[in-house]
Design a protein around this motif. Structure first.
Motif, PDB file in Angstrom:
ATOM      1  N   LEU A 255       0.832  -1.203   0.000  1.00  0.00           N
ATOM      2  CA  LEU A 255       0.000   0.000   0.000  1.00  0.00           C
ATOM      3  C   LEU A 255       0.872   1.260   0.000  1.00  0.00           C
ATOM      4  CD1 LEU A 255      -2.936   0.830   0.078  1.00  0.00           C
ATOM      5  CD2 LEU A 255      -2.806   0.872   2.569  1.00  0.00           C
ATOM      6  N   PHE A 256       1.975   1.192   0.753  1.00  0.00           N
ATOM      7  CA  PHE A 256       2.898   2.327   0.852  1.00  0.00           C
ATOM      8  C   PHE A 256       3.466   2.653  -0.537  1.00  0.00           C
ATOM      9  CE2 PHE A 256       7.135   3.915   2.732  1.00  0.00           C
ATOM     10  CZ  PHE A 256       6.609   5.152   3.065  1.00  0.00           C
ATOM     11  N   LEU A 257       3.796   1.605  -1.294  1.00  0.00           N
ATOM     12  CA  LEU A 257       4.363   1.825  -2.625  1.00  0.00           C
ATOM     13  C   LEU A 257       3.313   2.420  -3.566  1.00  0.00           C
ATOM     14  CD1 LEU A 257       6.510  -1.426  -2.820  1.00  0.00           C
ATOM     15  CD2 LEU A 257       7.403   0.932  -2.833  1.00  0.00           C
ATOM     16  N   LEU A 258       2.067   1.961  -3.435  1.00  0.00           N
ATOM     17  CA  LEU A 258       0.991   2.532  -4.250  1.00  0.00           C
ATOM     18  C   LEU A 258       0.821   4.014  -3.905  1.00  0.00           C
ATOM     19  CD1 LEU A 258      -2.013   0.033  -4.395  1.00  0.00           C
ATOM     20  CD2 LEU A 258      -0.832   1.089  -6.327  1.00  0.00           C
ATOM     21  N   TYR A 259       0.869   4.275  -2.585  1.00  0.00           N
ATOM     22  CA  TYR A 259       0.745   5.654  -2.101  1.00  0.00           C
ATOM     23  C   TYR A 259       1.885   6.514  -2.653  1.00  0.00           C
ATOM     24  CZ  TYR A 259       1.421   9.470   1.241  1.00  0.00           C
ATOM     25  OH  TYR A 259       1.649  10.690   1.817  1.00  0.00           O
ATOM     26  N   LEU A 260       3.089   5.947  -2.621  1.00  0.00           N
ATOM     27  CA  LEU A 260       4.254   6.708  -3.087  1.00  0.00           C
ATOM     28  C   LEU A 260       4.186   6.953  -4.592  1.00  0.00           C
ATOM     29  CD1 LEU A 260       7.009   4.946  -0.950  1.00  0.00           C
ATOM     30  CD2 LEU A 260       5.959   7.196  -0.557  1.00  0.00           C
ATOM     31  N   LEU A 261       3.509   6.032  -5.295  1.00  0.00           N
ATOM     32  CA  LEU A 261       3.312   6.240  -6.726  1.00  0.00           C
ATOM     33  C   LEU A 261       2.403   7.456  -6.953  1.00  0.00           C
ATOM     34  CD1 LEU A 261       3.452   5.338  -9.702  1.00  0.00           C
ATOM     35  CD2 LEU A 261       1.609   3.720  -9.220  1.00  0.00           C
TER      36      LEU A 261
ATOM     37  N   GLU B 238       1.799  11.088  10.545  1.00  0.00           N
ATOM     38  CA  GLU B 238       0.335  11.060  10.652  1.00  0.00           C
ATOM     39  C   GLU B 238      -0.328  11.496   9.358  1.00  0.00           C
ATOM     40  OE1 GLU B 238      -0.221  13.211  14.253  1.00  0.00           O
ATOM     41  OE2 GLU B 238      -0.296  11.370  15.459  1.00  0.00           O
ATOM     42  N   THR B 239       0.246  12.505   8.752  1.00  0.00           N
ATOM     43  CA  THR B 239      -0.283  12.951   7.464  1.00  0.00           C
ATOM     44  C   THR B 239      -0.222  11.811   6.435  1.00  0.00           C
ATOM     45  OG1 THR B 239       0.640  15.108   7.970  1.00  0.00           O
ATOM     46  CG2 THR B 239      -0.109  14.748   5.701  1.00  0.00           C
ATOM     47  N   ILE B 240       0.902  11.149   6.405  1.00  0.00           N
ATOM     48  CA  ILE B 240       1.056  10.047   5.437  1.00  0.00           C
ATOM     49  C   ILE B 240      -0.008   8.974   5.675  1.00  0.00           C
ATOM     50  CG2 ILE B 240       2.573   8.157   4.703  1.00  0.00           C
ATOM     51  CD1 ILE B 240       4.963  10.054   5.289  1.00  0.00           C
ATOM     52  N   ILE B 241      -0.200   8.588   6.917  1.00  0.00           N
ATOM     53  CA  ILE B 241      -1.180   7.551   7.235  1.00  0.00           C
ATOM     54  C   ILE B 241      -2.581   8.008   6.820  1.00  0.00           C
ATOM     55  CG2 ILE B 241      -2.197   6.130   9.083  1.00  0.00           C
ATOM     56  CD1 ILE B 241       0.775   5.522   8.309  1.00  0.00           C
ATOM     57  N   ASP B 242      -2.886   9.250   7.094  1.00  0.00           N
ATOM     58  CA  ASP B 242      -4.191   9.781   6.675  1.00  0.00           C
ATOM     59  C   ASP B 242      -4.338   9.700   5.163  1.00  0.00           C
ATOM     60  OD1 ASP B 242      -4.731  10.292   9.281  1.00  0.00           O
ATOM     61  OD2 ASP B 242      -4.362  12.467   9.167  1.00  0.00           O
ATOM     62  N   GLU B 243      -3.310  10.108   4.469  1.00  0.00           N
ATOM     63  CA  GLU B 243      -3.365  10.101   3.001  1.00  0.00           C
ATOM     64  C   GLU B 243      -3.471   8.682   2.447  1.00  0.00           C
ATOM     65  OE1 GLU B 243      -0.922  14.292   2.222  1.00  0.00           O
ATOM     66  OE2 GLU B 243       0.022  12.373   1.705  1.00  0.00           O
ATOM     67  N   MET B 244      -2.776   7.767   3.104  1.00  0.00           N
ATOM     68  CA  MET B 244      -2.877   6.365   2.672  1.00  0.00           C
ATOM     69  C   MET B 244      -4.309   5.864   2.845  1.00  0.00           C
ATOM     70  SD  MET B 244       0.714   4.635   4.034  1.00  0.00           S
ATOM     71  CE  MET B 244       0.281   2.936   3.657  1.00  0.00           C
ATOM     72  N   GLU B 245      -4.907   6.260   3.946  1.00  0.00           N
ATOM     73  CA  GLU B 245      -6.286   5.822   4.188  1.00  0.00           C
ATOM     74  C   GLU B 245      -7.236   6.413   3.145  1.00  0.00           C
ATOM     75  OE1 GLU B 245      -7.696   6.405   8.169  1.00  0.00           O
ATOM     76  OE2 GLU B 245      -9.110   4.746   7.932  1.00  0.00           O
TER      77      GLU B 245
END
Lengths: 752, 752
Positions: free
Chosen positions: B307-313, B351-358
């Motif tokens: 999921l992190f890699l998808l987010y980073l994409l 926290e921002t990253i986690i929110d954005e991933m969600e």
């Protein structure tokens, strides 16, 4: 030892009807006008000299049809019928078999009777000797030899309940000797019922010894007999063997087999072994061809002989065994030479025998055909109902020769009527029937191991192959068929090897499949159950689908299987490639049931006309199925704005089904010569990639004129490990591809 | 190009979650006290140097477990678990794998750290070079490499909806470069959550640079890093490749692979190909071993990385790409060196990253584990819930080393618990699990083509074999399996070849069968349906039967099949012979469910005691089944005058079932060494006569001490083409016969 009593013993009774049978039937090849054929024995019977089923007897024109040994009369006649069908198709459509024991008109000169052109020098020399000794004309008489063996269970049971003898082999030999002597004594009864050689044709007798018709020339002193010097005792096996040896030693016989008795004692080897190995079966040789039966003998006749032999086993014989046999010779000749319409002089005795046979049937709880005894008694009461009587009466209206030609032609038509089947085996699958046909023709022995299961044993010399369903063989590996059975695995392997297959996914629950809606929504796709094969539960969406349609298609598919495939839909025409050992042997196009308009007839009339094709029938008994006009067809018509009484325009093709299965009235069109080699190579390579040797592989091709290498020019749908063969052999249109023959040559490369 | 927007496109969305995964996991072998192992890499891993699943990394003790590439995280972890099971069983029960990235206490002298004893000279030389350059201690650090590939469907869909780039390969490379740069920038988040190397053991550092525990030594400047001279740009593929080449040219790196970046760009070939072929996947290398997971990584971690890699994409990157990456290096080191229980300095950003991933998960309708985000947020709020935090807290109570030993032992017990299964594949058949186990051990690649259908592809180098159900292979011909499937055909063939089989008849209707009553009435016989296999519809009459019993038995049998066999009953004991390639590899005796009395316990107690055997379980998930105490068992007891609370005498055997199937609680007893060779020869010869290579053939033997040649000493009941193997591998009593290993050696004779 009272065998009659032993037979009724509870430990014997269950086995009384167990027996084994075999028939050899000779017959002259004639042209369609009834003239003795001048052609050679057919080349196509590959294993010519050693052919187990179709041989030549004395003359090149004298076909000998030989059944395998069977456990029942039904199977015996099934094989006899099959071998006839093969024989007729092998000699071609300009010849037929003469239906009488007495030959058709012979050439004026004996020189023109050609002895069989065999490769084996000794066989030819023996025939030359026979021609010199007996004259070629005599050798042209044909008949039936009926090989008979009591079930081993029966003889074993009899042996177990008696106490007179200790040696089983000896006991068995005595059983057969007794039956043989009784048969020789009473064989006049067979002459009466089934004698069928009342008169001869032109050029048979050099001088005419007979002015009047008789029951059986063949079984009389004018038939096929040894000289009077030949005396062989049947009193014991020792006497039989030593007498025969003596005759040969004296030069009265060239070989033991020249001894033309009405019964020959057999054990599958040469005569000298008889004494050490004992008798294992007997060969009845006094059966005339039955002119009224396509195969020369009727079921009732074969049944009669079996029952008669059982009866003779139970019957006491005369005190002096040699005299008993000699009396039989006299009585046989007597009855054989009676006029066909005359009451026999032995009628009273005959009636007693029939009564006693009937009693035996009751005591032993045996089963016989309906009206078996009624028919026999009728023949006894009315000689015109015997075979000789019937033939003579019919011949009176024209001539015996013309009757024979008429009967031969009837047989001819019957045997050519349904070339796609073996009449004796129509309960088996068409492809298996065709394979059996070809095996018989090639001289490969066929044994049915399991009839319901289409399981055959094929044997050529020592080479054995087992075959199921005509195309499941030792050549395919187990895993390659399992690969083909599994569509997902097939696709994965082909895809990995670079072949184009419709892409897609497998789903094991509907929820998961529903979640993938968006993947397929806008594309052409197919929803299908993973393992059903009959088109059930398949939905095709050529332009994508709504969620509701998608959901419904999935529901339908999951009703058929727990796994469902959703696949890319490939547009184009589906062809079936039959691949055998890396080579494409046939390509077939199947089209849905259809008719082509002529501007005059209604759809119903067009269907009825198309259904007249003799290849169309019901229940897979024919290569094509009748087009139905049921609910589905009418619905399909309605969808196109038609009814049964609509009249399509000339050359308009109207489809009555969506699916192109031959089994629902579809057409099969051979395209083998039309399909370019590059597609054939793909089919063959794909089958090889699956590790398979025999497969029917289905390719969707957009346009056969576009080279296969071009992007998306084809797609492989599936590979079938049990592909139908008969549809290629008897297509609706186009060339026949004899795949069963290819299978046999693949299994038996040594057969040429 | 706004990838975030593209990802939300309807034509892309369905494919967003498609990806492929692979894991390489290193770990040090230690003895049961936690000391670095002094033994060699196990001999049994036959394909040692080229083993696809189990390798050595730097040191002889450093096992590297390598999964195949999978399409899902579930399958990835299934394989990782299977490879662990094989690894543990291969190193034997005196060793285990150290669960921490930081090695256990090392020898005082670096000389005593043995580099991997590989056959390949270059591989050894490279390791020597590493030892000299970085020191052997550093090389002993272990971790996980997470290989990741976006689904080709996804990249293709993205490519199709954008218009900035024309070249697909270039597009794909840019995708991976962006993700890589972002990963390098944000990898500190992985250090925070999953860093798990807070401190080192004795003799790791020559001087102790760290006085305080940290989150991840391994991912800090004290871990496994190149010298500061090494600078490689990720701004473009050209720059990456040319920088790397320059480093090698300058002699700063011996080879490209010596570049220890947290992300390695991959295309399955050597670095020089990257520029021409483009990037096809990336390898994340900064994952510490998770000490709390048996296999070193949890499902949630693997899911997080995806999921992190998808987010980073989807996430924008900094304007200066090189700076963006360099900032990442600094941040990573910063977080890695924070105290494990300290809040991270980057908490807000996290926290921002986690929110954005969600948000991404919501927009893309992706599915994640329950409480996935809750857990991440908890870890953010409470550092003691991170891996480093947990390990540090636990270590405070004793020592990190003691914690590691305890965890290793827990893993050890779990991995040895059910030796007959592969935990990740327990939905598959036991025999298939065992075959997969052995294939992994031998270094034969295993691919599951169809999981429900037990369909495997096995590959060793270029040699491919397909296997279904563990024993259906390319070695058996299709027809031989069809022969075995058909009991009548099997018997006919064996009988003809001189083997003793129970004689009898096949009946297709009950009337015909009833008429044969007298044949069987007084003999021992069996009535059975032709094709069912589970004992249903079978009646045995050891002393003949009355007509009524006979009739009833037929009625029962015809309820199961349209064909029924009536066969001679053979008295004796039935043994299963497992024949492979003309050789008997195992003989098994199966006895009905039973208990042996001790004069004290009730039958129920005895059953409960026997059921404690760890080999007994339910639903074929174990080699033996639990003995039931249902209606059938109680009826059987009643027939012997017992109840559940009866107390059998000492050594008295009480049977609870008639049938001896293992599946109903029966016992399996290996008799391979007890059965004389002459019976084994019969079994092997009979299987050969059927043309089969793999078969379980059942012989009834009256007395194994009576030579087989003696009349009636044995009879062949049937041959099975899909014989169970696990019951021979894990018998109730007697030696284990590792048939799956024999199958593999038969299929791959080149593997030694």
């Amino acid at each position: 030892m009272d065998i009659k009593e032993l037979l009724a013993n509870d430990r014997v009774k269950p086995y009384v009807s167990k027996a084994r049978f075999g028939i050899e039937k000779e017959g002259q090849r004639v042209d369609l006008s009834g003239n003795l054929a001048t052609t050679n024995h057919p080349e196509i019977l590959s294993a010519r000299d050693e052919h187990p089923y179709i041989q030549r007897d004395f003359a090149e024109t004298q076909m000998e049809l030989i059944t395998p040994v069977t456990d029942s009369v039904e199977e015996l006649l099934s094989y006899l019928s099959a071998i006839h069908e093969v024989a007729y198709h092998s000699i071609g459509d300009q010849e037929m078999l003469w239906p009488l024991s007495m030959p058709p008109q012979l050439p004026e000169s004996e020189e023109e009777i050609f002895i069989a052109k065999l490769k084996n020098v000794e066989s030819v020399q023996y025939r030359r000797y026979l021609a010199e000794t007996y004259g070629s004309r005599k050798q042209m008489i044909s008949g039936i030899h009926y090989n008979f063996e009591f079930g081993d269970e029966l003889i074993q049971a009899l042996f177990n309940v008696q106490s007179d003898m200790d040696d089983y082999k000896q006991f068995k030999t005595e059983i057969y000797l007794k039956v043989t002597r009784n048969y020789l004594h009473y064989r006049w009864l067979v002459n009466y019922f089934y004698g069928a050689s009342p008169s001869s044709e032109k050029n048979f007798f050099e001088d005419r010894p007979l002015n009047e018709p008789v029951r059986s020339i063949r079984n009389s002193r004018y038939g096929y007999t040894n000289s009077d010097d030949i005396k062989v005792s049947y009193s014991s096996i020792q006497n039989y063997v030593s007498d025969l040896s003596l005759m040969v030693k004296k030069g009265l016989l060239s070989e033991e087999k020249e001894f033309y008795s009405a019964v020959r004692l057999r054990n599958g080897h040469q005569i000298p072994h008889l004494e050490t190995n004992g008798i294992s079966y007997i060969e009845l040789r006094n059966i005339d061809l039955n002119p009224f039966e396509t195969h020369g003998i009727s079921y009732e006749q074969a049944e009669f002989l079996h029952l008669f032999l059982l009866y003779l086993l139970s019957k006491d014989e005369g005190a002096n065994k040699d005299e008993w046999v000699q009396e039989g010779d006299t009585l046989s000749d007597l009855v054989a030479l009676e006029h066909p319409l005359q009451q026999t002089q032995l009628r009273e005795e005959a009636e007693t025998i029939i009564d006693e046979m009937e009693q035996l049937v009751e005591i032993m709880s045996l089963t016989v055909s309906n009206s078996f005894f009624t028919n026999l008694r009728e023949m006894l009461a009315d000689p015109s109902k015997t075979l000789a009587g019937r033939l003579f009466e019919e011949s009176e209206k024209s001539s015996q020769s013309e009757v024979a030609i008429r009967l031969a032609k009837e047989n001819f038509l019957q045997l050519w009527d349904k070339p796609y089947q073996l009449t004796g085996f129509i309960d088996m699958e068409l492809s298996t029937q065709l394979l059996m046909f070809d095996a018989i023709q090639l001289g490969i022995r066929v044994e049915i191991l399991d009839r319901q299961d289409q399981f055959l044993k094929l044997q050529f010399k020592d080479h054995v192959e087992y075959v199921k369903n005509g195309n499941m063989t030792s050549k395919d590996s187990y895993i390659s068929t399992l690969i083909m059975e599994n569509k997902t695995v097939t696709k994965k392997i082909l895809h990995k090897r670079g072949f184009r297959v419709p892409l897609g996914d497998e789903f094991n629950d509907i929820e998961q499949a529903l979640r993938s809606y968006e993947i397929f929504a806008a594309t052409p796709f197919v929803v299908k159950p993973k393992t059903t094969n009959y088109g059930l539960g398949i939905s095709i969406f050529k332009d994508g689908a709504t969620y509701e349609d998608y959901q419904q298609a999935l529901t339908l598919a999951f009703q058929e299987d727990t796994s469902v495939l959703i696949e890319e839909f490939l547009d184009g025409t589906e062809y079936r490639f039959f691949v055998l050992n890396d080579e494409v042997h046939a390509v077939l196009l199947r089209t849905p049931a259809n008719v082509t308009g002529d501007g005059k007839q209604t759809i119903e009339e067009l269907v009825n006309e198309k259904n007249l094709d003799p290849l169309r029938g019901k229940d897979h008994r024919t290569p094509l199925e009748l087009i139905q006009l049921g609910e589905l067809e009418q619905l399909m018509l309605k969808g196109q704005g038609y009814q049964l009484d609509s009249i399509p325009k000339k050359d308009e093709v109207v489809y009555l089904r969506e699916n192109s299965n031959v089994s629902t009235g579809g057409d099969s069109i051979d395209m083998t010569d039309q399909i370019p080699d590059d597609y054939k190579k793909i089919a063959a390579d794909a089958v090889a990639a699956l590790g398979a040797k025999i497969s029917g592989i289905d390719l969707i091709i957009e346009d056969i004129n576009v080279p296969a290498a071009e992007h998306k020019a084809y797609g492989i749908i599936e590979a079938n490990f049990n592909p139908s063969m008969y549809m290629h052999i008897y297509p609706y249109k186009g060339k026949s591809r004899r795949l069963t023959m290819h299978i046999l040559h693949y299994l038996f490369p040594e057969v040429v």
